[in-house]
Motif scaffolding. Sequence first.
Motif, PDB file in Angstrom:
ATOM      1  N   ALA A  92      -3.566  -2.660 -10.421  1.00 42.39           N
ATOM      2  CA  ALA A  92      -4.047  -3.940 -10.945  1.00 42.39           C
ATOM      3  C   ALA A  92      -2.933  -4.665 -11.693  1.00 42.39           C
ATOM      4  N   ARG A  93      -2.120  -3.922 -12.423  1.00 43.86           N
ATOM      5  CA  ARG A  93      -1.011  -4.515 -13.167  1.00 43.86           C
ATOM      6  C   ARG A  93       0.031  -5.082 -12.206  1.00 43.86           C
ATOM      7  N   VAL A 108      -0.541  -6.093  -9.134  1.00 39.53           N
ATOM      8  CA  VAL A 108      -1.147  -7.256  -8.476  1.00 39.53           C
ATOM      9  C   VAL A 108      -1.030  -8.499  -9.354  1.00 39.53           C
ATOM     10  N   ARG A 109      -1.087  -8.333 -10.655  1.00 40.06           N
ATOM     11  CA  ARG A 109      -0.974  -9.475 -11.574  1.00 40.06           C
ATOM     12  C   ARG A 109       0.476  -9.931 -11.737  1.00 40.06           C
ATOM     13  N   ILE A 110       1.399  -8.975 -11.817  1.00 42.75           N
ATOM     14  CA  ILE A 110       2.791  -9.305 -12.109  1.00 42.75           C
ATOM     15  C   ILE A 110       3.500  -9.907 -10.901  1.00 42.75           C
ATOM     16  N   THR A 111       3.236  -9.377  -9.709  1.00 43.16           N
ATOM     17  CA  THR A 111       3.970  -9.797  -8.512  1.00 43.16           C
ATOM     18  C   THR A 111       3.884 -11.295  -8.238  1.00 43.16           C
ATOM     19  N   PRO A 112       2.688 -11.907  -8.145  1.00 39.42           N
ATOM     20  CA  PRO A 112       2.643 -13.350  -7.876  1.00 39.42           C
ATOM     21  C   PRO A 112       3.275 -14.192  -8.972  1.00 39.42           C
ATOM     22  N   VAL A 113       3.171 -13.745 -10.226  1.00 38.51           N
ATOM     23  CA  VAL A 113       3.805 -14.478 -11.332  1.00 38.51           C
ATOM     24  C   VAL A 113       5.321 -14.477 -11.160  1.00 38.51           C
ATOM     25  N   ALA A 114       5.873 -13.325 -10.775  1.00 41.82           N
ATOM     26  CA  ALA A 114       7.320 -13.219 -10.566  1.00 41.82           C
ATOM     27  C   ALA A 114       7.773 -14.095  -9.408  1.00 41.82           C
ATOM     28  N   VAL A 115       7.006 -14.100  -8.314  1.00 41.79           N
ATOM     29  CA  VAL A 115       7.353 -14.924  -7.151  1.00 41.79           C
ATOM     30  C   VAL A 115       7.347 -16.401  -7.520  1.00 41.79           C
ATOM     31  N   VAL A 116       6.297 -16.851  -8.202  1.00 47.08           N
ATOM     32  CA  VAL A 116       6.195 -18.255  -8.611  1.00 47.08           C
ATOM     33  C   VAL A 116       7.351 -18.632  -9.537  1.00 47.08           C
ATOM     34  N   ALA A 117       7.684 -17.746 -10.480  1.00 48.47           N
ATOM     35  CA  ALA A 117       8.786 -18.021 -11.413  1.00 48.47           C
ATOM     36  C   ALA A 117      10.111 -18.169 -10.675  1.00 48.47           C
ATOM     37  N   ILE A 165       0.829  -1.210   0.000  1.00 50.77           N
ATOM     38  CA  ILE A 165       0.000   0.000   0.000  1.00 50.77           C
ATOM     39  C   ILE A 165       0.861   1.256   0.000  1.00 50.77           C
ATOM     40  N   SER A 166       1.950   1.236   0.787  1.00 50.68           N
ATOM     41  CA  SER A 166       2.821   2.415   0.846  1.00 50.68           C
ATOM     42  C   SER A 166       3.574   2.617  -0.463  1.00 50.68           C
ATOM     43  N   LEU A 167       3.998   1.514  -1.100  1.00 47.21           N
ATOM     44  CA  LEU A 167       4.739   1.624  -2.357  1.00 47.21           C
ATOM     45  C   LEU A 167       3.858   2.105  -3.508  1.00 47.21           C
ATOM     46  N   THR A 168       2.569   1.763  -3.453  1.00 44.20           N
ATOM     47  CA  THR A 168       1.663   2.119  -4.559  1.00 44.20           C
ATOM     48  C   THR A 168       0.798   3.330  -4.229  1.00 44.20           C
ATOM     49  N   ASP A 169       1.180   4.050  -3.210  1.00 47.98           N
ATOM     50  CA  ASP A 169       0.421   5.238  -2.833  1.00 47.98           C
ATOM     51  C   ASP A 169       0.433   6.255  -3.977  1.00 47.98           C
ATOM     52  N   GLY A 170      -0.738   6.680  -4.399  1.00 49.20           N
ATOM     53  CA  GLY A 170      -0.840   7.643  -5.485  1.00 49.20           C
ATOM     54  C   GLY A 170      -0.926   7.015  -6.862  1.00 49.20           C
ATOM     55  N   TYR A 171      -0.819   5.688  -6.938  1.00 52.59           N
ATOM     56  CA  TYR A 171      -0.905   5.001  -8.225  1.00 52.59           C
ATOM     57  C   TYR A 171      -2.364   4.915  -8.679  1.00 52.59           C
ATOM     58  N   SER A 172      -2.566   4.837  -9.975  1.00 50.36           N
ATOM     59  CA  SER A 172      -3.918   4.673 -10.508  1.00 50.36           C
ATOM     60  C   SER A 172      -4.387   3.240 -10.294  1.00 50.36           C
ATOM     61  N   LEU A 173      -5.672   3.009 -10.441  1.00 53.48           N
ATOM     62  CA  LEU A 173      -6.224   1.664 -10.282  1.00 53.48           C
ATOM     63  C   LEU A 173      -5.640   0.706 -11.319  1.00 53.48           C
ATOM     64  N   GLU A 174      -5.380   1.200 -12.516  1.00 51.51           N
ATOM     65  CA  GLU A 174      -4.798   0.361 -13.562  1.00 51.51           C
ATOM     66  C   GLU A 174      -3.379  -0.068 -13.204  1.00 51.51           C
ATOM     67  N   ASP A 175      -2.594   0.876 -12.674  1.00 57.06           N
ATOM     68  CA  ASP A 175      -1.221   0.559 -12.272  1.00 57.06           C
ATOM     69  C   ASP A 175      -1.212  -0.469 -11.144  1.00 57.06           C
ATOM     70  N   TYR A 226      -1.619 -13.262  -4.754  1.00 56.05           N
ATOM     71  CA  TYR A 226      -2.523 -12.536  -5.653  1.00 56.05           C
ATOM     72  C   TYR A 226      -3.785 -12.082  -4.918  1.00 56.05           C
ATOM     73  N   LEU A 227      -4.402 -13.000  -4.162  1.00 53.56           N
ATOM     74  CA  LEU A 227      -5.634 -12.668  -3.447  1.00 53.56           C
ATOM     75  C   LEU A 227      -5.384 -11.627  -2.358  1.00 53.56           C
ATOM     76  N   SER A 228      -4.230 -11.724  -1.692  1.00 60.33           N
ATOM     77  CA  SER A 228      -3.907 -10.772  -0.625  1.00 60.33           C
ATOM     78  C   SER A 228      -3.718  -9.369  -1.181  1.00 60.33           C
ATOM     79  N   LEU A 229      -2.954  -9.258  -2.273  1.00 57.38           N
ATOM     80  CA  LEU A 229      -2.722  -7.944  -2.869  1.00 57.38           C
ATOM     81  C   LEU A 229      -4.000  -7.388  -3.483  1.00 57.38           C
ATOM     82  N   LEU A 230      -4.816  -8.272  -4.052  1.00 59.25           N
ATOM     83  CA  LEU A 230      -6.070  -7.837  -4.647  1.00 59.25           C
ATOM     84  C   LEU A 230      -7.010  -7.248  -3.604  1.00 59.25           C
ATOM     85  N   ALA A 231      -7.004  -7.879  -2.427  1.00 65.01           N
ATOM     86  CA  ALA A 231      -7.889  -7.430  -1.355  1.00 65.01           C
ATOM     87  C   ALA A 231      -7.172  -6.524  -0.353  1.00 65.01           C
TER      88      ALA A 231
END
Length: 210
Positions: A40-41, A43-52, A28-38, A161-166
């Motif tokens: 959402a992007r 939230v999608r990329i982070t879990p994929v990177a961790v799994v990889a 939340i602190s890192l994405t403060d001021g970010y748009s909803l699109e940013d 993914y679910l944690s960051l989404l919520a």
Amino acid sequence: MFDFSEHIKFIISLLAIVNPIGAIPIYISLTDGYSLEDRARIVRITPVAVVAILLTTLVSGEFILRFFGISIGSFRVGGGILLLLMAISMLQARTSRAAHTSDEAEETSDRETIAVVPLAIPLLSGPGAISTVIVYAYKAKGPLAYLITSAGILLIGLAIYLSLLAAPHIAKKLGKTGINIITRIMGLILAAISVEFITTGLKNIFQTLT
């Protein structure tokens, strides 16, 4: 002999180390001021990177040990000490990870990069998670064991993914105190697991010496 309980233990320990709930305030602190699109992007990329990262570690973990000539006993002791230090930090509900990663976040101009550095690594899939995967990769014997272990890593990715989404809703409901309580519980579980890592590693080392 196939031991399903070992894989359950692996998933629980990895979940405690990654601690998706505890990463919510930092996200939340890192994405403060970010748009909803940013957001959402990210939230999608982070879990994929961790799994990889963790799947790559799972496949190459045993090779890494052999390449550097490190015994599994020594790695268990070293990894256990590292996990214990992380557990102590979690029990005290410190936010040192945010402090260490804030400089990296400021250095990047591309907002998508935050999803990989510092969120995916070193925040979520840091040294503790990587060492845990390497230790359990050594135990995994046969395609079925690797398949179940990989499925566990995918479950961790789903939890992230679910944690960051919520994240906004969870932070609002739990508050800082609630998140600190969950982090301490995870830290207690991780402390017990780290002690087992260390004792098992010492047994292996002493058996080799004798």
